[in-house]
Design a protein around this motif. Sequence first.
Motif, mmCIF file in Angstrom:
data_model
loop_
_atom_site.group_PDB
_atom_site.id
_atom_site.type_symbol
_atom_site.label_atom_id
_atom_site.label_comp_id
_atom_site.label_asym_id
_atom_site.label_seq_id
_atom_site.Cartn_x
_atom_site.Cartn_y
_atom_site.Cartn_z
ATOM 1 N N ASN A 19 43.504 58.392 47.608
ATOM 2 C CA ASN A 19 44.282 58.507 46.380
ATOM 3 C C ASN A 19 45.230 59.695 46.473
ATOM 4 O O ASN A 19 45.230 60.437 47.462
ATOM 5 C CB ASN A 19 43.369 58.612 45.141
ATOM 6 N N GLU A 21 45.256 62.478 45.041
ATOM 7 C CA GLU A 21 44.629 63.803 45.015
ATOM 8 C C GLU A 21 44.002 64.178 46.353
ATOM 9 O O GLU A 21 43.457 65.261 46.501
ATOM 10 C CB GLU A 21 43.543 63.858 43.915
ATOM 11 N N GLN A 23 41.462 62.529 47.797
ATOM 12 C CA GLN A 23 40.117 61.984 47.957
ATOM 13 C C GLN A 23 40.170 60.714 48.797
ATOM 14 O O GLN A 23 41.108 59.932 48.684
ATOM 15 C CB GLN A 23 39.494 61.671 46.599
ATOM 16 N N THR A 38 35.980 64.464 49.685
ATOM 17 C CA THR A 38 36.818 65.269 48.801
ATOM 18 C C THR A 38 37.262 66.509 49.563
ATOM 19 O O THR A 38 36.425 67.132 50.241
ATOM 20 C CB THR A 38 36.037 65.680 47.538
ATOM 21 N N GLN A 195 52.827 57.476 48.765
ATOM 22 C CA GLN A 195 51.786 57.995 49.646
ATOM 23 C C GLN A 195 51.373 56.978 50.712
ATOM 24 O O GLN A 195 50.382 57.177 51.412
ATOM 25 C CB GLN A 195 50.561 58.405 48.822
ATOM 26 N N THR A 268 52.209 66.340 49.367
ATOM 27 C CA THR A 268 52.359 64.919 49.029
ATOM 28 C C THR A 268 53.768 64.568 48.559
ATOM 29 O O THR A 268 54.113 63.395 48.444
ATOM 30 C CB THR A 268 51.351 64.509 47.941
#
Length: 366
Positions: A19, A21, A23, A38, A195, A268
């Motif tokens: 994702n 973030e 993770q 994570t 992404q 990102t």
Amino acid sequence: PYTVAIATLTDSKEVTIRNAEGQQLVVLLPERQGFLCTPGEAAQPVDLSEAYYFNLLRAGLNALELRQKTRLLLEKDELLAEKDDHIATLSRQVALLEAKLSQLTQDQKQQFQKLQVQLEQQETNIQSQEAHIAQMQAQLPVGKGAIDPQRLKQEVRQAVGDKVWYCLSHSSQKDFYAAFKHQAIVAGEEGDTSQADYSEAGLRLAFVVERELIQPFFTGLYDFLLPQGVTELGGVSLAPQGKYTLGMLPPLVANSWKTLKASALKQTSRPPAKVLYSTAKSGELGSQDRVWLTDFLSQWEHPAAQWMQAEAAAAAAMVDQIAKLRNRAAHGESSLIEWQYQLLGRLVMGEGTTLGLFQKIYGVAV
């Protein structure tokens, strides 16, 4: 938004769903072992039978299947285009022989019959491939797989520019097409593609630079220095059919140049220039090495020679930045995301009023 990738290990496959973030859900197949990773924490095993992880894995596998089918469709379209060209050639040969049938020797008549058989076989193969393509297209959701190979080729030509295009080898033209093909596949996926992994497309762009600039440069340098018994320059070993990388060139042509920060490439989204760039420096070439390199460039019959002499720091910067992005695409633990692929495209092909590497080499004006 999520991105999904699959890697083949020794005895299994590893599916990674990531994702925004950072993770990651990593699933080993066929064992169906899942781990939640994570950043900064140890990987935690998860129960893939739980609805959340089960649905996430299923969506990821469906996306991978769709991507593979779309890629296969494009490859089959490209194969059909090549076969069409081959059939056209065979048809011309058959027509020429038909016109002279009465004048043919027995051996030529046998050759004519073989050509007719080949033509019939190729036509049968194409009909079979077209039927398979139609079947695969019917399995795709509406709106997917609608990439027109001919239109895609036109987009590639327009982006590269005719002057550059006709100077490239056929292999490099195919790599450019493959890059745009992968880009089109990613763009056709649902959701946010910022992404998504553009590594395959990025590698193809880098292959073109390696083939058209790096290999000719070091091969020419080796041939130039061989009569003088020199097999190393600036720490780079020179050999026939040597393995040369993009990163070997910048320290030879410049003492300092603008490079990409490793920390910035982990972001990102594209950071501002003061965060993205820094200055790289190399040890200066020895005086004799510098003389040899200058002499080589002055007689090297390649369009890049003049540019590398006139704009040494700019040439080093372009090649170094392409190398950094290429390495990110090549390493399994990282991926080339959208902003990085766009930057790589600008470096290689240019954009708007910004000249790319090949426009610099071949003196293309905007």
